[in-house]
Design an enzyme around this catalytic site. Structure first.
Site, mmCIF file in Angstrom:
data_model
loop_
_atom_site.group_PDB
_atom_site.id
_atom_site.type_symbol
_atom_site.label_atom_id
_atom_site.label_comp_id
_atom_site.label_asym_id
_atom_site.label_seq_id
_atom_site.Cartn_x
_atom_site.Cartn_y
_atom_site.Cartn_z
ATOM 1 N N ILE A 83 0.833 -1.209 0.000
ATOM 2 C CA ILE A 83 0.000 0.000 0.000
ATOM 3 C C ILE A 83 0.868 1.260 0.000
ATOM 4 N N ASP A 91 11.907 2.491 5.465
ATOM 5 C CA ASP A 91 11.491 1.088 5.323
ATOM 6 C C ASP A 91 12.679 0.182 5.635
ATOM 7 N N THR A 140 -6.423 -1.848 10.514
ATOM 8 C CA THR A 140 -7.155 -2.850 9.733
ATOM 9 C C THR A 140 -8.507 -3.208 10.353
ATOM 10 N N ASP A 141 -9.428 -3.649 9.514
ATOM 11 C CA ASP A 141 -10.732 -4.123 10.009
ATOM 12 C C ASP A 141 -10.578 -5.381 10.863
ATOM 13 N N GLU A 142 -9.423 -6.060 10.725
ATOM 14 C CA GLU A 142 -9.229 -7.314 11.478
ATOM 15 C C GLU A 142 -9.230 -7.104 12.982
ATOM 16 N N TYR A 196 -1.514 -11.612 14.299
ATOM 17 C CA TYR A 196 -1.373 -10.366 13.519
ATOM 18 C C TYR A 196 -2.383 -9.323 13.991
ATOM 19 N N LYS A 242 -1.939 -5.585 15.827
ATOM 20 C CA LYS A 242 -2.477 -4.345 15.247
ATOM 21 C C LYS A 242 -3.434 -3.686 16.240
ATOM 22 N N LYS A 267 -0.613 -13.075 -0.310
ATOM 23 C CA LYS A 267 -2.006 -12.710 -0.042
ATOM 24 C C LYS A 267 -2.893 -13.352 -1.111
ATOM 25 N N ARG A 319 -14.717 -11.611 2.622
ATOM 26 C CA ARG A 319 -13.878 -10.427 2.795
ATOM 27 C C ARG A 319 -14.500 -9.285 1.990
ATOM 28 N N ASN A 358 -14.834 -16.326 -0.553
ATOM 29 C CA ASN A 358 -13.572 -16.722 -1.186
ATOM 30 C C ASN A 358 -13.765 -17.627 -2.403
ATOM 31 N N ASP A 376 -8.215 -25.697 6.877
ATOM 32 C CA ASP A 376 -8.506 -24.294 7.166
ATOM 33 C C ASP A 376 -7.366 -23.627 7.943
HETATM 34 P P1 NAD Z 1 3.237 -5.097 3.359
HETATM 35 O O1 NAD Z 1 3.530 -6.290 4.205
HETATM 36 O O2 NAD Z 1 3.094 -5.269 1.895
HETATM 37 O O3 NAD Z 1 4.395 -3.998 3.567
HETATM 38 C C1 NAD Z 1 4.927 -3.703 4.820
HETATM 39 C C2 NAD Z 1 6.147 -2.822 4.640
HETATM 40 O O4 NAD Z 1 6.649 -2.495 5.935
HETATM 41 C C3 NAD Z 1 7.295 -3.497 3.880
HETATM 42 O O5 NAD Z 1 7.846 -2.610 2.931
HETATM 43 C C4 NAD Z 1 8.313 -3.811 4.971
HETATM 44 O O6 NAD Z 1 9.658 -3.826 4.499
HETATM 45 C C5 NAD Z 1 8.065 -2.663 5.943
HETATM 46 N N1 NAD Z 1 8.485 -2.984 7.303
HETATM 47 C C6 NAD Z 1 8.226 -4.105 8.028
HETATM 48 N N2 NAD Z 1 8.794 -4.012 9.243
HETATM 49 C C7 NAD Z 1 9.398 -2.804 9.307
HETATM 50 C C8 NAD Z 1 10.131 -2.122 10.314
HETATM 51 N N3 NAD Z 1 10.379 -2.690 11.520
HETATM 52 N N4 NAD Z 1 10.602 -0.884 10.045
HETATM 53 C C9 NAD Z 1 10.384 -0.301 8.832
HETATM 54 N N5 NAD Z 1 9.708 -0.911 7.836
HETATM 55 C C10 NAD Z 1 9.209 -2.136 8.081
HETATM 56 O O7 NAD Z 1 1.961 -4.425 3.990
HETATM 57 P P2 NAD Z 1 0.751 -3.663 3.264
HETATM 58 O O8 NAD Z 1 -0.197 -4.670 2.750
HETATM 59 O O9 NAD Z 1 1.312 -2.630 2.370
HETATM 60 O O10 NAD Z 1 0.053 -2.968 4.524
HETATM 61 C C11 NAD Z 1 0.467 -1.691 4.961
HETATM 62 C C12 NAD Z 1 -0.262 -1.379 6.251
HETATM 63 O O11 NAD Z 1 -1.664 -1.434 6.026
HETATM 64 C C13 NAD Z 1 0.020 -2.381 7.373
HETATM 65 O O12 NAD Z 1 0.112 -1.667 8.576
HETATM 66 C C14 NAD Z 1 -1.211 -3.285 7.394
HETATM 67 O O13 NAD Z 1 -1.457 -3.785 8.687
HETATM 68 C C15 NAD Z 1 -2.285 -2.316 6.952
HETATM 69 N N6 NAD Z 1 -3.427 -2.909 6.239
HETATM 70 C C16 NAD Z 1 -3.215 -3.704 5.141
HETATM 71 C C17 NAD Z 1 -4.315 -4.207 4.454
HETATM 72 C C18 NAD Z 1 -4.154 -5.083 3.242
HETATM 73 O O14 NAD Z 1 -5.149 -5.628 2.771
HETATM 74 N N7 NAD Z 1 -2.964 -5.215 2.688
HETATM 75 C C19 NAD Z 1 -5.628 -3.917 4.897
HETATM 76 C C20 NAD Z 1 -5.786 -3.117 6.042
HETATM 77 C C21 NAD Z 1 -4.678 -2.606 6.694
HETATM 78 O O1 DAU Z 2 -8.864 -7.296 6.354
HETATM 79 C C1 DAU Z 2 -7.669 -6.581 6.229
HETATM 80 C C2 DAU Z 2 -6.530 -7.566 6.239
HETATM 81 O O2 DAU Z 2 -6.574 -8.235 4.984
HETATM 82 C C3 DAU Z 2 -5.164 -6.911 6.436
HETATM 83 O O3 DAU Z 2 -5.107 -6.336 7.700
HETATM 84 C C4 DAU Z 2 -4.042 -7.943 6.291
HETATM 85 O O4 DAU Z 2 -2.792 -7.289 6.346
HETATM 86 C C5 DAU Z 2 -4.197 -8.635 4.951
HETATM 87 O O5 DAU Z 2 -3.234 -9.669 4.863
HETATM 88 C C6 DAU Z 2 -5.597 -9.212 4.784
HETATM 89 O O6 DAU Z 2 -5.813 -10.328 5.707
HETATM 90 P P1 DAU Z 2 -6.614 -11.633 5.261
HETATM 91 O O7 DAU Z 2 -6.223 -12.738 6.142
HETATM 92 O O8 DAU Z 2 -8.051 -11.351 5.086
HETATM 93 O O9 DAU Z 2 -5.973 -11.797 3.774
HETATM 94 P P2 DAU Z 2 -5.428 -13.064 2.985
HETATM 95 O O10 DAU Z 2 -5.151 -12.603 1.601
HETATM 96 O O11 DAU Z 2 -4.345 -13.775 3.705
HETATM 97 O O12 DAU Z 2 -6.705 -14.038 2.963
HETATM 98 C C7 DAU Z 2 -7.927 -13.594 2.406
HETATM 99 C C8 DAU Z 2 -8.925 -14.736 2.512
HETATM 100 O O13 DAU Z 2 -8.492 -15.803 1.662
HETATM 101 C C9 DAU Z 2 -9.026 -15.307 3.899
HETATM 102 O O14 DAU Z 2 -10.362 -15.682 4.163
HETATM 103 C C10 DAU Z 2 -8.147 -16.562 3.844
HETATM 104 C C11 DAU Z 2 -8.296 -17.006 2.408
HETATM 105 N N1 DAU Z 2 -7.108 -17.696 1.846
HETATM 106 C C12 DAU Z 2 -5.909 -17.055 1.940
HETATM 107 C C13 DAU Z 2 -4.759 -17.646 1.441
HETATM 108 C C14 DAU Z 2 -3.421 -16.954 1.547
HETATM 109 C C15 DAU Z 2 -7.229 -18.935 1.234
HETATM 110 O O15 DAU Z 2 -8.341 -19.509 1.138
HETATM 111 N N2 DAU Z 2 -6.100 -19.521 0.737
HETATM 112 C C16 DAU Z 2 -4.865 -18.930 0.826
HETATM 113 O O16 DAU Z 2 -3.865 -19.547 0.368
#
Ligand code: NAD
Ligand code: DAU
Length: 333
Positions: free
Chosen positions: A12, A33, A123-125, A147, A151, A186, A211, A246, A269
């Site tokens: 992001i 980073d 996050t919504d989690e 996780y 958060k 992901k 989701r 899913n 699961d």
């Molecule tokens: P990501 O895992 O893709 O990226 C995380 C980044 O943080 C990486 O570039 C990593 O190198 C850096 N990082 C990790 N540890 C660090 C540290 N100690 N110091 C400095 N940098 C560090 O994550 P993302 O998917 O881009 O998510 C970004 C933020 O948004 C996170 O806080 C996550 O919890 C939140 N978020 C993500 C989602 C999603 O669906 N991806 C949804 C809701 C919230």
């Molecule tokens: O809801 C926000 C969150 O979304 C963020 O805070 C997290 O950083 C991000 O990783 C994501 O979490 P989820 O656990 O929802 O995402 P993931 O992509 O891991 O999984 C999405 C759904 O798919 C979940 O119900 C689990 C399922 N899944 C995931 C993987 C990796 C599978 O069925 N098979 C898989 O191999």
């Protein structure tokens, strides 16, 4: 405005940095980073030559480095985190360090340097699972996996800095993001790239977990709005408004790629697997935000991006990811 973005080399973060540099000619960004497995400077190639952008290789848990990078900025936006649920099940140490201690370190720097704005990207989690209806921001955190627990811990600390120190903090809680440059652990990029490789798509449990999908650039626009117009001390939910099971998502991906459903592989699961996430987004909508992208079109665009960027994901999948993935399935067996 000068921004400190942490974790800006992940998924992001780069989209957010691109968003602000394109939208605001007077803004500059410092990106701190650590470049963990999830950090990738390739995600920032198009902005790295911009004189308004500076990269600092650093860890948000290191107070001196954080203070140095934060000096003189108008806002800190904390994207840095360990972000993958499955990895937190394998081991949560780094999650505690980065998500909790890292957040604390940033809050302390913001307090000491009197930074006018701090945005915690959450996050919504943190609310946990909900069978019906949607969580409002006032719902108590009820995280279920390591996780989301870290958060939630970070969110509580951020809120405490508002209550105790009147540090002008804001928290965004978004639903599942998707789009280009997402690490292929992901589900959406994993399933797209597995299908492109004609490998099985490992669907957890009965495949009926839900989701709410949000295109990453829409989240960036919302975070930008919260930064500029949010009320200090407040939390803002950011949901895509597109709830998908899913199994439905998986079939949609296969259809877009012209691949057979026989690639779907039912697997054990995820332990503690949250059934459904859903957000009430009245508050962010009242600020003037709504998702700007249709889910189907954005998913098609994402599929197209992975199809056209094999040079981005193939080295990842044959490198760090491979070892992680093998470990995950040995552990669950
Ligand atoms: P990501 O895992 O893709 O990226 C995380 C980044 O943080 C990486 O570039 C990593 O190198 C850096 N990082 C990790 N540890 C660090 C540290 N100690 N110091 C400095 N940098 C560090 O994550 P993302 O998917 O881009 O998510 C970004 C933020 O948004 C996170 O806080 C996550 O919890 C939140 N978020 C993500 C989602 C999603 O669906 N991806 C949804 C809701 C919230
Ligand atoms: O809801 C926000 C969150 O979304 C963020 O805070 C997290 O950083 C991000 O990783 C994501 O979490 P989820 O656990 O929802 O995402 P993931 O992509 O891991 O999984 C999405 C759904 O798919 C979940 O119900 C689990 C399922 N899944 C995931 C993987 C990796 C599978 O069925 N098979 C898989 O191999």
């Amino acid at each position: 405005m000068k921004l400190l973005v942490t974790g800006g080399a992940g998924f992001i973060g780069p989209h957010f940095i691109r968003h602000v540099l394109q939208k605001y000619p007077t803004y500059s960004v410092v990106n701190v980073d650590k470049l963990t497995y999830a950090g990738n400077l390739e995600n920032l190639r198009d902005v790295e030559a911009d004189p308004r952008y500076r990269f600092v290789h650093g860890d948000i848990c290191e107070a001196a480095a954080v203070r140095e990078a934060a000096r003189g900025v108008d806002a800190i936006l904390n994207f840095a985190a360990e972000s993958h649920v499955d990895r937190s099940i394998l081991g949560a140490d780094e999650f505690l360090k980065t998500d909790v201690v890292g957040t604390f370190t940033l809050l302390e720097a913001a307090r000491e340097l009197k930074i006018p704005r701090y945005v915690q990207v959450s996050t919504d989690e943190v609310y946990g699972s909900i069978d019906r209806g949607a969580f409002r921001e006032s719902a108590p955190p009820k995280p279920t996996n390591p996780y989301s627990a870290t958060k939630a811990g970070a969110d509580l600390l951020v809120s405490a800095y508002w209550t105790t120190h009147r540090l002008p903090v804001l928290i965004t809680r978004s639903s599942n993001n998707f789009g280009p440059n997402q690490y292929p652990e992901k589900v959406i990029p994993l399933f797209i790239t597995n299908a492109l490789e004609d490998r099985p798509l490992p669907l957890y449990g009965d495949g009926k977990n839900v989701r709410d999908w949000l295109y990453v650039v829409d989240n960036c626009a919302a975070i930008d709005l919260v930064l500029r117009a949010g009320v200090p001390g407040e939390i803002y939910n950011i949901g895509g408004g597109t709830e998908v099971e899913n199994i439905v998502l998986t079939r949609q991906i296969l259809r877009l790629l012209g691949k057979p459903e026989s690639l779907i592989q039912r697997v054990t699961d995820r332990p503690g697997h949250d059934r459904r996430y859903a957000l009430d987004c009245h508050k962010i909508r009242a600020l003037g935000w709504k998702p700007g992208h249709d889910f189907g079109a954005a998913l098609a665009e994402t599929v197209r991006w992975y199809r056209e960027h094999e040079a981005w994901w193939r080295p990842i999948k044959s490198g760090e990811f491979k070892a992680y993935y093998a470990r995950q399935y040995v552990d669950r067996a």
